[in-house]
Design a protein around this motif. Structure first.
Motif, PDB file in Angstrom:
ATOM      1  N   ARG A 190      14.710   4.960  -0.367  1.00  0.00           N
ATOM      2  CA  ARG A 190      13.723   4.456  -1.327  1.00  0.00           C
ATOM      3  C   ARG A 190      13.567   5.470  -2.461  1.00  0.00           C
ATOM      4  NH1 ARG A 190       9.113   0.933  -0.669  1.00  0.00           N
ATOM      5  NH2 ARG A 190       8.262   0.773  -2.763  1.00  0.00           N
ATOM      6  N   ARG A 191      13.585   6.736  -2.092  1.00  0.00           N
ATOM      7  CA  ARG A 191      13.685   7.847  -3.045  1.00  0.00           C
ATOM      8  C   ARG A 191      14.797   8.733  -2.507  1.00  0.00           C
ATOM      9  NH1 ARG A 191      11.154   4.881  -5.701  1.00  0.00           N
ATOM     10  NH2 ARG A 191       9.269   5.318  -6.904  1.00  0.00           N
ATOM     11  N   ARG A 192      15.780   8.997  -3.332  1.00  0.00           N
ATOM     12  CA  ARG A 192      16.991   9.638  -2.833  1.00  0.00           C
ATOM     13  C   ARG A 192      16.789  11.099  -2.443  1.00  0.00           C
ATOM     14  NH1 ARG A 192      20.574  12.012  -7.026  1.00  0.00           N
ATOM     15  NH2 ARG A 192      19.403  11.968  -8.959  1.00  0.00           N
ATOM     16  N   LEU A 193      17.666  11.538  -1.575  1.00  0.00           N
ATOM     17  CA  LEU A 193      17.682  12.916  -1.106  1.00  0.00           C
ATOM     18  C   LEU A 193      18.251  13.796  -2.196  1.00  0.00           C
ATOM     19  CD1 LEU A 193      17.457  14.945   1.280  1.00  0.00           C
ATOM     20  CD2 LEU A 193      19.808  14.350   1.842  1.00  0.00           C
ATOM     21  N   ARG A 194      17.529  14.863  -2.477  1.00  0.00           N
ATOM     22  CA  ARG A 194      17.983  15.877  -3.420  1.00  0.00           C
ATOM     23  C   ARG A 194      17.838  17.209  -2.708  1.00  0.00           C
ATOM     24  NH1 ARG A 194      16.581  13.976  -9.154  1.00  0.00           N
ATOM     25  NH2 ARG A 194      16.027  11.820  -8.807  1.00  0.00           N
ATOM     26  N   GLY A 195      18.731  18.109  -2.950  1.00  0.00           N
ATOM     27  CA  GLY A 195      18.716  19.383  -2.252  1.00  0.00           C
ATOM     28  C   GLY A 195      17.553  20.274  -2.596  1.00  0.00           C
ATOM     29  N   ASP A 196      16.830  19.967  -3.683  1.00  0.00           N
ATOM     30  CA  ASP A 196      15.806  20.885  -4.168  1.00  0.00           C
ATOM     31  C   ASP A 196      14.377  20.498  -3.821  1.00  0.00           C
ATOM     32  OD1 ASP A 196      15.803  18.657  -5.811  1.00  0.00           O
ATOM     33  OD2 ASP A 196      15.378  19.797  -7.627  1.00  0.00           O
ATOM     34  N   ARG A 197      14.180  19.426  -3.048  1.00  0.00           N
ATOM     35  CA  ARG A 197      12.789  19.063  -2.748  1.00  0.00           C
ATOM     36  C   ARG A 197      12.651  18.221  -1.495  1.00  0.00           C
ATOM     37  NH1 ARG A 197      12.978  14.757  -7.021  1.00  0.00           N
ATOM     38  NH2 ARG A 197      13.222  16.552  -8.323  1.00  0.00           N
ATOM     39  N   LEU A 198      11.468  18.341  -0.895  1.00  0.00           N
ATOM     40  CA  LEU A 198      11.034  17.490   0.207  1.00  0.00           C
ATOM     41  C   LEU A 198       9.651  16.967  -0.164  1.00  0.00           C
ATOM     42  CD1 LEU A 198      12.175  19.760   3.161  1.00  0.00           C
ATOM     43  CD2 LEU A 198      13.259  17.643   2.400  1.00  0.00           C
ATOM     44  N   ALA A 199       9.146  16.011   0.571  1.00  0.00           N
ATOM     45  CA  ALA A 199       7.820  15.468   0.286  1.00  0.00           C
ATOM     46  C   ALA A 199       6.748  16.453   0.749  1.00  0.00           C
ATOM     47  CB  ALA A 199       7.644  14.124   0.983  1.00  0.00           C
ATOM     48  N   PRO A 200       5.860  16.898  -0.146  1.00  0.00           N
ATOM     49  CA  PRO A 200       4.810  17.827   0.266  1.00  0.00           C
ATOM     50  C   PRO A 200       3.755  17.127   1.126  1.00  0.00           C
ATOM     51  CG  PRO A 200       4.589  17.285  -2.067  1.00  0.00           C
ATOM     52  CD  PRO A 200       5.828  16.596  -1.572  1.00  0.00           C
ATOM     53  N   PRO A 201       3.483  17.653   2.319  1.00  0.00           N
ATOM     54  CA  PRO A 201       2.617  16.937   3.259  1.00  0.00           C
ATOM     55  C   PRO A 201       1.140  16.863   2.866  1.00  0.00           C
ATOM     56  CG  PRO A 201       3.389  19.004   4.224  1.00  0.00           C
ATOM     57  CD  PRO A 201       4.091  18.840   2.915  1.00  0.00           C
ATOM     58  N   GLU A 202       0.623  17.843   2.145  1.00  0.00           N
ATOM     59  CA  GLU A 202      -0.816  17.824   1.837  1.00  0.00           C
ATOM     60  C   GLU A 202      -1.187  16.662   0.916  1.00  0.00           C
ATOM     61  OE1 GLU A 202       1.086  20.599   1.530  1.00  0.00           O
ATOM     62  OE2 GLU A 202       0.420  21.670   3.307  1.00  0.00           O
ATOM     63  N   PRO A 203      -0.532  16.512  -0.231  1.00  0.00           N
ATOM     64  CA  PRO A 203      -0.905  15.358  -1.048  1.00  0.00           C
ATOM     65  C   PRO A 203      -0.518  14.032  -0.381  1.00  0.00           C
ATOM     66  CG  PRO A 203       0.877  16.580  -2.110  1.00  0.00           C
ATOM     67  CD  PRO A 203       0.412  17.378  -0.924  1.00  0.00           C
ATOM     68  N   LEU A 204       0.560  14.034   0.393  1.00  0.00           N
ATOM     69  CA  LEU A 204       0.950  12.818   1.099  1.00  0.00           C
ATOM     70  C   LEU A 204      -0.167  12.367   2.026  1.00  0.00           C
ATOM     71  CD1 LEU A 204       2.942  10.627   1.914  1.00  0.00           C
ATOM     72  CD2 LEU A 204       4.053  12.299   3.418  1.00  0.00           C
ATOM     73  N   ARG A 205      -0.744  13.298   2.756  1.00  0.00           N
ATOM     74  CA  ARG A 205      -1.855  12.977   3.662  1.00  0.00           C
ATOM     75  C   ARG A 205      -3.031  12.377   2.886  1.00  0.00           C
ATOM     76  NH1 ARG A 205      -2.836  14.788   8.757  1.00  0.00           N
ATOM     77  NH2 ARG A 205      -4.954  14.452   9.459  1.00  0.00           N
ATOM     78  N   ARG A 210      -4.307   8.645  11.120  1.00  0.00           N
ATOM     79  CA  ARG A 210      -4.367   7.217  11.413  1.00  0.00           C
ATOM     80  C   ARG A 210      -3.183   6.427  10.841  1.00  0.00           C
ATOM     81  NH1 ARG A 210      -9.397   3.195  10.042  1.00  0.00           N
ATOM     82  NH2 ARG A 210      -8.438   1.361  10.954  1.00  0.00           N
ATOM     83  N   TYR A 211      -2.630   6.862   9.708  1.00  0.00           N
ATOM     84  CA  TYR A 211      -1.603   6.076   9.024  1.00  0.00           C
ATOM     85  C   TYR A 211      -0.216   6.706   9.051  1.00  0.00           C
ATOM     86  CZ  TYR A 211      -5.718   3.674   7.454  1.00  0.00           C
ATOM     87  OH  TYR A 211      -6.898   2.986   7.433  1.00  0.00           O
ATOM     88  N   ALA A 212      -0.047   7.824   9.716  1.00  0.00           N
ATOM     89  CA  ALA A 212       1.260   8.478   9.740  1.00  0.00           C
ATOM     90  C   ALA A 212       1.456   9.209  11.059  1.00  0.00           C
ATOM     91  CB  ALA A 212       1.376   9.472   8.595  1.00  0.00           C
ATOM     92  N   ALA A 226       0.835  -1.213   0.000  1.00  0.00           N
ATOM     93  CA  ALA A 226       0.000   0.000   0.000  1.00  0.00           C
ATOM     94  C   ALA A 226       0.864   1.255   0.000  1.00  0.00           C
ATOM     95  CB  ALA A 226      -0.950   0.002   1.191  1.00  0.00           C
ATOM     96  N   ALA A 227       1.955   1.230   0.764  1.00  0.00           N
ATOM     97  CA  ALA A 227       2.853   2.383   0.818  1.00  0.00           C
ATOM     98  C   ALA A 227       3.549   2.603  -0.524  1.00  0.00           C
ATOM     99  CB  ALA A 227       3.881   2.198   1.920  1.00  0.00           C
ATOM    100  N   SER A 228       3.810   1.522  -1.267  1.00  0.00           N
ATOM    101  CA  SER A 228       4.386   1.665  -2.611  1.00  0.00           C
ATOM    102  C   SER A 228       3.433   2.433  -3.528  1.00  0.00           C
ATOM    103  CB  SER A 228       4.705   0.296  -3.203  1.00  0.00           C
ATOM    104  OG  SER A 228       5.752  -0.310  -2.480  1.00  0.00           O
ATOM    105  N   GLY A 229       2.141   2.244  -3.342  1.00  0.00           N
ATOM    106  CA  GLY A 229       1.151   3.021  -4.090  1.00  0.00           C
ATOM    107  C   GLY A 229       1.227   4.500  -3.756  1.00  0.00           C
ATOM    108  N   VAL A 230       1.455   4.812  -2.484  1.00  0.00           N
ATOM    109  CA  VAL A 230       1.600   6.210  -2.064  1.00  0.00           C
ATOM    110  C   VAL A 230       2.837   6.821  -2.736  1.00  0.00           C
ATOM    111  CG1 VAL A 230       1.945   7.780  -0.114  1.00  0.00           C
ATOM    112  CG2 VAL A 230       0.438   5.798   0.145  1.00  0.00           C
ATOM    113  N   ASP A 273      -4.581   8.488   3.189  1.00  0.00           N
ATOM    114  CA  ASP A 273      -5.997   8.169   3.402  1.00  0.00           C
ATOM    115  C   ASP A 273      -6.498   7.193   2.341  1.00  0.00           C
ATOM    116  OD1 ASP A 273      -6.409   9.724   5.683  1.00  0.00           O
ATOM    117  OD2 ASP A 273      -6.956  11.497   4.529  1.00  0.00           O
ATOM    118  N   ARG A 274      -6.056   7.392   1.123  1.00  0.00           N
ATOM    119  CA  ARG A 274      -6.535   6.575   0.001  1.00  0.00           C
ATOM    120  C   ARG A 274      -5.969   5.149   0.058  1.00  0.00           C
ATOM    121  NH1 ARG A 274      -5.508   8.229  -6.252  1.00  0.00           N
ATOM    122  NH2 ARG A 274      -6.146   6.269  -7.170  1.00  0.00           N
ATOM    123  N   PHE A 275      -4.669   5.005   0.312  1.00  0.00           N
ATOM    124  CA  PHE A 275      -4.023   3.698   0.245  1.00  0.00           C
ATOM    125  C   PHE A 275      -3.957   2.969   1.589  1.00  0.00           C
ATOM    126  CE2 PHE A 275      -2.694   5.643  -3.673  1.00  0.00           C
ATOM    127  CZ  PHE A 275      -2.652   4.588  -4.568  1.00  0.00           C
TER     128      PHE A 275
END
Length: 125
Positions: free
Chosen positions: A85-100, A58-60, A8-12, A104-106
């Motif tokens: 799993r996804r490498r660190l790059r200086g120009d980005r972090l995971a955006p929390p809104e779509p992650l949330r 509930r999931y994070a 399920a997390a791979s889908g995220v 919920d979906r997966f």
């Protein structure tokens, strides 16, 4: 932010890759994600201050200060041990809104809350 790993997390991760592509970022990866295969966790690197605004989920579990995270070596892209799993790059972090939304979906489980709290309490005592 910590979630369970697994199918399920791979889908995220796949959906977060799409979010980054749509934002015009690199075509090959969402923001940085660390996998801890021993604990079956994914650790998503999100922008500073996210934990202060994060509504319990509930999931994070989103941890901020005073917690610290030891990062794997930048070249560690597969097991054994903790890896990118996804490498660190200086120009980005995971955006929390779509992650949330995708969490919920997966619904990746099991939810890491009890294990995280137990490990945090063990380091405090």
């Amino acid at each position: 932010m910590i979630t369970a790993s697994g199918h399920a997390a791979s889908g995220v991760i796949a959906m977060m890759d799409e979010v980054q592509r749509a934002a015009g970022d690199s075509p090959d990866a969402c923001g940085p994600v660390i996998e801890d295969p021993q604990r079956s966790w994914l650790i998503w690197l999100v922008p500073p201050g996210t934990s202060e605004r994060w509504i319990p989920h509930r999931y994070a579990m989103c941890l901020g200060r005073p917690h610290r995270l030891a990062l794997p070596p930048l070249g560690q892209m597969e097991p054994p041990g903790v890896f990118w799993r996804r490498r660190l790059r200086g120009d980005r972090l995971a955006p929390p809104e779509p992650l949330r939304d995708y969490l919920d979906r997966f619904q990746p489980g099991p939810a890491p809350h009890e294990a995280i709290l137990a490990s945090v309490l063990c380091t405090i005592s």
